[in-house]
Scaffold this motif. Structure first.
Motif, PDB file in Angstrom:
ATOM      1  N   THR A  14       0.535  -1.257  -0.010  1.00  0.00           N
ATOM      2  CA  THR A  14      -0.164  -0.085  -0.045  1.00  0.00           C
ATOM      3  C   THR A  14       0.810   1.296   0.077  1.00  0.00           C
ATOM      4  OG1 THR A  14      -0.285  -0.169   2.569  1.00  0.00           O
ATOM      5  CG2 THR A  14      -2.028  -1.131   1.106  1.00  0.00           C
ATOM      6  N   SER A  54      -0.073  -4.286   3.566  1.00  0.00           N
ATOM      7  CA  SER A  54      -0.326  -2.902   3.995  1.00  0.00           C
ATOM      8  C   SER A  54       0.374  -2.466   5.380  1.00  0.00           C
ATOM      9  CB  SER A  54      -1.856  -2.802   4.544  1.00  0.00           C
ATOM     10  OG  SER A  54      -2.119  -3.994   5.751  1.00  0.00           O
ATOM     11  N   PRO A 118      -6.618  -2.722   6.889  1.00  0.00           N
ATOM     12  CA  PRO A 118      -6.350  -3.094   5.638  1.00  0.00           C
ATOM     13  C   PRO A 118      -5.394  -4.529   6.034  1.00  0.00           C
ATOM     14  CG  PRO A 118      -5.158  -1.549   5.718  1.00  0.00           C
ATOM     15  CD  PRO A 118      -5.971  -1.241   6.872  1.00  0.00           C
ATOM     16  N   LEU A 238      -8.621   2.122   2.012  1.00  0.00           N
ATOM     17  CA  LEU A 238      -8.049   2.101   0.755  1.00  0.00           C
ATOM     18  C   LEU A 238      -8.743   2.266  -0.213  1.00  0.00           C
ATOM     19  CD1 LEU A 238      -5.815  -1.386   1.057  1.00  0.00           C
ATOM     20  CD2 LEU A 238      -5.035   1.037   1.570  1.00  0.00           C
ATOM     21  N   ASP A 240      -8.196   3.893  -4.221  1.00  0.00           N
ATOM     22  CA  ASP A 240      -7.092   4.082  -5.065  1.00  0.00           C
ATOM     23  C   ASP A 240      -7.303   5.771  -5.727  1.00  0.00           C
ATOM     24  OD1 ASP A 240      -6.385   1.648  -5.496  1.00  0.00           O
ATOM     25  OD2 ASP A 240      -7.590   0.949  -7.011  1.00  0.00           O
ATOM     26  N   THR A 245      -4.487   7.468   1.039  1.00  0.00           N
ATOM     27  CA  THR A 245      -4.577   6.286   1.460  1.00  0.00           C
ATOM     28  C   THR A 245      -3.257   5.262   0.893  1.00  0.00           C
ATOM     29  OG1 THR A 245      -5.861   5.230  -0.474  1.00  0.00           O
ATOM     30  CG2 THR A 245      -7.075   6.255   1.241  1.00  0.00           C
ATOM     31  N   ARG A 246      -2.505   6.099   0.089  1.00  0.00           N
ATOM     32  CA  ARG A 246      -1.242   5.178  -0.333  1.00  0.00           C
ATOM     33  C   ARG A 246      -0.343   5.404   0.805  1.00  0.00           C
ATOM     34  NH1 ARG A 246      -1.221   8.576  -5.900  1.00  0.00           N
ATOM     35  NH2 ARG A 246      -3.422   8.158  -6.551  1.00  0.00           N
ATOM     36  N   THR A 338       2.819   9.305   3.136  1.00  0.00           N
ATOM     37  CA  THR A 338       1.957   8.947   1.926  1.00  0.00           C
ATOM     38  C   THR A 338       3.006   8.905   0.818  1.00  0.00           C
ATOM     39  OG1 THR A 338       1.158  10.997   1.463  1.00  0.00           O
ATOM     40  CG2 THR A 338      -0.286   9.534   2.828  1.00  0.00           C
TER      41      THR A 338
END
Length: 378
Positions: A14, A54, A118, A238, A240, A245-246, A338
């Motif tokens: 992630t 994650s 996650p 999560l 995209d 969320t990265r 992130t």
């Protein structure tokens, strides 16, 4: 088990960092996973077990070893010794949030507050995951694991896992090796059968997070929906389309300090005692009792303090990034680092070191990373 064309770890984690490994094996069943691990360990090459990716921070260089992907899944419902409870034996590769959704749908209480976390079930006990006052340690009964040193499979009770705050004897902490090198094959949980109706909400931390009063009653489904919404607002589910969320979730652990050190921090810094203080019990054998009872020695609980508060009050705000870097603090959550798009592990590590330095300079403690670091140093 199946050898597959190695996939860059940046596509499987992630945080989106890491090169392709020399070899990759997909294990879809428990037996395939056992076979893959025994074969990999016999080769004495570097290895990495990958679930949801994650909680990993992987370096930029290709991994010079074998990555075993845990793709097992399945939930087996079993009877429990206690009336009103049920046990769920879950395969290691099963999605953690899918397990929570199943439990809530079946009216089983104990893990609803951990909705949206996650990763996989097999990774959850390794760091004793938790959220809003709930932890794996409260419902985990046992794990089935395979030992790296012997290759033997055994069932280990939760009492032997050394579960603590985001830790266990299985966790590879930064700068040290796990006390017990092993891989979880399945985990068994014991959950209360409460149904789909409203019930009192245990735990002040959860009630506060959800804006509930001390006498509030809501359903497990309501708790799950509102926990997921709360996590989304923090960029912790999560998505995209959301660069926040990265991440690997909380990059730094909340700091555990002595009560004496906690008193040196500003009063505004959020803190929580780690355990309730109990009056000590002194046992004196009758044959040596001389009429004098020694004065009890009182101890103070260690204290958990908010790493997010320390980071922000050391001058590192949400959204902060270093010049020309593609790594940034989440715009929603100060604990998350992130990847804003094709960022490198080196850029993320540089940002992490900068934050550690600011907090140490301002408050005198070094924040420790929560993810497992592979091929990268802070």
């Amino acid at each position: 088990m199946t050898d597959v064309e190695p996939i860059p770890l940046a596509e499987l984690t992630t945080l989106r960092t890491g090169g392709a490994p020399a070899r990759m094996i997909d294990a879809h069943t428990r037996d395939e996973l056992v076979e893959a691990l025994r074969e990999t360990w016999a080769d004495a090459e570097p290895w990495l077990v990958l679930g949801g990716g994650s909680n990993l921070f992987v370096g930029d260089e290709p991994f010079a070893g074998t990555v075993v992907r845990v793709l097992t899944s399945g939930i087996e419902r079993l009877p429990a010794a206690r009336p009103g409870f049920v046990r769920l034996k879950v395969q290691a590769g099963h999605s953690w949030d899918d397990l929570v959704a199943y439990a809530v749908g079946e009216g089983l209480a104990g893990i609803a507050a951990m909705s949206g976390i996650p990763g996989t079930v097999g990774a959850a006990p390794v760091q004793n995951i938790g959220a809003y006052g709930q932890e794996i340690a409260e419902t985990l009964v046992e794990v089935e694991l395979i030992d790296e040193e012997t290759g033997e499979v055994s069932v280990v009770p939760v009492a032997d896992l050394g579960l603590g705050f985001r830790t266990s004897v299985l966790k590879h902490h930064y700068g040290s090796l796990p006390q017990r090198p092993a891989v979880i094959l399945s985990a068994t949980f014991e959950l209360a059968e409460v149904g789909s109706g409203d019930l009192p909400v245990r735990g002040e931390q959860l009630r506060t997070a959800l804006g509930l009063g001390p006498t509030a009653s809501v359903s497990l489904g309501w708790i799950r929906d509102h926990v997921l919404e709360t996590r989304r607002r923090k960029g912790m589910v999560l998505d995209d389309s959301d660069p926040d969320t990265r991440s690997a979730g909380s990059f730094f652990q909340n700091a555990i300090v002595s009560a004496a050190f906690a008193r040196t921090l500003p009063d505004a810094c959020p803190r929580w005692p780690l355990r309730a203080l109990l009056d000590p019990v002194t046992v004196i054998p009758l044959d040596v009792y001389d009429g004098v009872v020694p004065h009890p020695i009182s101890g103070e609980s260690d204290v958990k303090v908010s790493a997010a508060w320390l980071i922000e009050h050391a001058g590192v705000r949400k959204g902060f990034s270093l010049p020309r870097s593609r790594a940034a603090v989440s715009s929603k959550h100060a604990l998350a680092l992130t990847n804003r798009g094709d960022g490198t592990a080196a850029e993320l590590a540089e940002l992490a070191r900068f934050i550690q330095g600011r907090v140490q300079s301002e408050f005198g403690l070094i924040l420790q990373p929560e993810p497992v670091l592979v091929g990268v140093e802070l």
